[in-house]
Design a protein around this motif. Structure first.
Motif, PDB file in Angstrom:
ATOM      1  N   GLU A  62       7.921   0.232   9.627  1.00 35.44           N
ATOM      2  CA  GLU A  62       7.719   1.607   9.116  1.00 35.44           C
ATOM      3  C   GLU A  62       8.674   2.549   9.852  1.00 35.44           C
ATOM      4  O   GLU A  62       8.624   2.659  11.091  1.00 35.44           O
ATOM      5  N   HIS A 100       9.561   5.882   8.474  1.00 37.41           N
ATOM      6  CA  HIS A 100       9.447   7.309   8.118  1.00 37.41           C
ATOM      7  C   HIS A 100       7.960   7.653   8.005  1.00 37.41           C
ATOM      8  O   HIS A 100       7.352   7.554   6.935  1.00 37.41           O
ATOM      9  N   ALA A 101       7.390   8.047   9.149  1.00 33.43           N
ATOM     10  CA  ALA A 101       5.967   8.411   9.186  1.00 33.43           C
ATOM     11  C   ALA A 101       5.812   9.591  10.134  1.00 33.43           C
ATOM     12  O   ALA A 101       6.174   9.502  11.313  1.00 33.43           O
ATOM     13  N   HIS A 121      13.939  10.212   1.666  1.00 35.85           N
ATOM     14  CA  HIS A 121      13.614  10.646   0.301  1.00 35.85           C
ATOM     15  C   HIS A 121      14.772  10.475  -0.697  1.00 35.85           C
ATOM     16  O   HIS A 121      14.639   9.776  -1.681  1.00 35.85           O
ATOM     17  N   GLU A 147      15.272   5.846   3.336  1.00 37.31           N
ATOM     18  CA  GLU A 147      13.827   5.687   3.587  1.00 37.31           C
ATOM     19  C   GLU A 147      13.109   6.250   2.358  1.00 37.31           C
ATOM     20  O   GLU A 147      13.190   7.454   2.098  1.00 37.31           O
ATOM     21  N   CYS A 170       9.692   6.826  -0.134  1.00 36.81           N
ATOM     22  CA  CYS A 170       8.241   6.990  -0.015  1.00 36.81           C
ATOM     23  C   CYS A 170       7.655   7.155  -1.422  1.00 36.81           C
ATOM     24  O   CYS A 170       7.675   8.254  -1.983  1.00 36.81           O
ATOM     25  N   CYS A 218       4.013   9.361  -1.844  1.00 35.40           N
ATOM     26  CA  CYS A 218       4.253  10.764  -1.498  1.00 35.40           C
ATOM     27  C   CYS A 218       5.024  11.442  -2.620  1.00 35.40           C
ATOM     28  O   CYS A 218       4.660  12.518  -3.098  1.00 35.40           O
ATOM     29  N   CYS A 251       8.509   3.368   3.000  1.00 31.78           N
ATOM     30  CA  CYS A 251       7.816   4.071   4.077  1.00 31.78           C
ATOM     31  C   CYS A 251       6.641   4.863   3.502  1.00 31.78           C
ATOM     32  O   CYS A 251       6.573   5.095   2.293  1.00 31.78           O
ATOM     33  N   THR A 252       5.740   5.322   4.379  1.00 34.04           N
ATOM     34  CA  THR A 252       4.549   6.034   3.899  1.00 34.04           C
ATOM     35  C   THR A 252       4.692   7.551   3.913  1.00 34.04           C
ATOM     36  O   THR A 252       4.006   8.236   3.181  1.00 34.04           O
ATOM     37  N   ASP A 253       5.483   8.093   4.812  1.00 33.33           N
ATOM     38  CA  ASP A 253       5.648   9.539   4.995  1.00 33.33           C
ATOM     39  C   ASP A 253       4.410  10.158   5.654  1.00 33.33           C
ATOM     40  O   ASP A 253       4.463  10.538   6.816  1.00 33.33           O
ATOM     41  N   LEU A 272       1.145   1.390   4.260  1.00 36.21           N
ATOM     42  CA  LEU A 272       2.407   0.716   3.923  1.00 36.21           C
ATOM     43  C   LEU A 272       2.159  -0.538   3.082  1.00 36.21           C
ATOM     44  O   LEU A 272       2.941  -0.848   2.183  1.00 36.21           O
ATOM     45  N   GLU A 306       2.036   0.498  -0.380  1.00 33.78           N
ATOM     46  CA  GLU A 306       3.358   0.870  -0.903  1.00 33.78           C
ATOM     47  C   GLU A 306       4.146  -0.380  -1.325  1.00 33.78           C
ATOM     48  O   GLU A 306       4.818  -0.395  -2.346  1.00 33.78           O
TER      49      GLU A 306
END
Ligand SMILES: CNc1ncnc2c1ncn2[C@@H]1O[C@H](COP(=O)(O)O)[C@@H](O)[C@H]1O
Length: 372
Positions: A43, A45-46, A259, A279, A281, A284, A313-315, A324, A327
């Motif tokens: 991961e 981008h969190a 994004h 990255e 998401c 999101c 990633c989850t953001d 994740l 996702e």
């Protein structure tokens, strides 16, 4: 080395047909949530505060309410109702500035929530995490930005030193688009100061409707000059995707982009030419309506056929409620990916981590022994 007639891929480890048929059999097994949870995941981008679950926020609220019965903050389970994920650009950012930051405002709540976030990522099968956070000063509790970063890095170090933990975690410090240059410089100074404590890079985040990124060019140039890695939120909305903004961000020589939604062919070509990792998401972007349409319309479908590394990633899993593993499952179901392709997707993220060779070696070992 021979070429398998079934897949037309080269087998490098054994007799071609046997290897491919084994791989194909495994690949054809259905991708379910059990598989995506077991899959070792990276991961990158969190956002720390955006990753705090509602249950955790509620626990913090209960504890504060016990100590201060007249606490004037609404119960998180009321303020952020369970199941509500449709936060858009207008409602998402105030959730932090007007609510979560007021609740998580002392050392105890920062420690409690950070520990819970680490536990949840690890329980979801994440083996390497780069968490990002915006240094925050909290005057009413006499907490400086330095105190905030020190508190978080201490927890991350303790997590990494505990050999029973399967996940390793590192920190990225975020500059908020609303910051002044002096504030951005302060973030870079903190990143430099806490580098030996696990800070691996810097980020530019925040409401894409605010600020002028040119303000931060000297700060990010300084970060680059001292060898800090850079990731930036890139073309998240049409307003933050002007040619001028995207040229400025690319001039900082970012190592990764978050994004990457509103990009014209010209910028796509530049990103590919420089091989900058993206990255992405899914939940999101769908819930916040940053993209038009739904999962199957997500630009993951375009980027996955490009030459650049793509990292799911989850953001903000606390807000959008999709861990994740979910996702990866969404990517599989919407883009028709099998188990082998999901493993390849997860594994490719190794090339994008900011922590470098020691962690890279550990992660390569994990994937080399992990069977789909
Ligand atoms: C929708 N995608 C996003 N785009 C831009 N910035 C985002 C974001 N999600 C989160 N943040 C940024 O992260 C902060 C919360 O975590 P930290 O307090 O830093 O740990 C938010 O206030 C916002 O500035």
């Amino acid at each position: 080395m021979s070429v398998c007639t079934l897949t037309r891929t080269r087998c490098c480890c054994c007799t071609a047909l046997e290897c491919c048929s084994t791989t194909m059999a495994a690949a054809s097994l259905s991708v379910d949530l059990d598989f995506t949870r077991r899959l070792p995941k990276i991961e990158l981008h969190a956002h720390l505060t955006g990753s705090i679950s509602r249950a955790c926020l509620h626990d913090i609220w209960m504890s504060q309410k016990r100590q201060q019965p007249d606490l004037a903050i609404e119960d998180p389970l009321v303020a952020i109702p369970s199941g509500k994920v449709d936060y858009d650009v207008q409602t998402f950012f105030p959730l932090f500035s007007s609510y979560i930051y007021k609740l998580c405002n002392d050392v105890a709540s920062i420690e409690f929530s950070t520990t819970a976030v680490l536990h949840e990522f690890q329980s979801d099968g994440v083996v390497y995490l780069e968490l990002r956070t915006t240094p925050r000063a909290i005057a009413e509790h006499n907490i400086s930005k330095d105190d905030y970063v020190r508190t978080v890095t201490h927890l991350l170090t303790a997590h990494n030193e505990d050999t029973s933990n399967t996940m390793r975690v590192f920190l990225i410090l975020s500059v908020d688009r609303r910051n002044t240059l002096a504030e951005a410089d302060e973030v870079i100074d903190l990143a430099i100061k806490y580098r030996s404590s696990g800070v691996v890079g810097v980020d530019l985040c925040g409401n894409p409707a605010k600020g002028d990124v040119r303000t931060f060019t000297t700060a990010f140039s300084r970060a680059k000059a001292v060898g800090l890695n850079i990731t930036v939120h890139f073309a998240e909305t049409a307003a933050s995707a002007t040619d001028q903004e995207l040229h400025t961000l690319l001039s900082w020589q970012p190592d990764r982009l978050g994004h990457v939604i509103h990009v014209k062919d010209e910028f796509r070509a530049m990103i590919e030419a420089r091989n900058i990792a993206v990255e992405l998401c899914l939940s999101c972007n769908v819930h916040a309506k940053l993209i038009t349409g739904t999962y199957s319309d997500h630009h993951f479908g375009m980027w996955r056929h490009s030459s650049v590394p793509v990292v799911l990633c989850t953001d903000d899993v606390g807000v959008f409620c999709s861990p994740l593993s979910a996702e990866y499952h969404l990517a599989a179901t919407n883009f028709d990916l099998d188990r082998r392709q999901l493993k390849q997707l997860a594994e490719r993220a190794i090339s994008c981590i900011f922590m470098g060779s020691t962690e890279g070696g550990r992660l390569r070992n994990i994937y080399s022994t992990w069977e789909v």
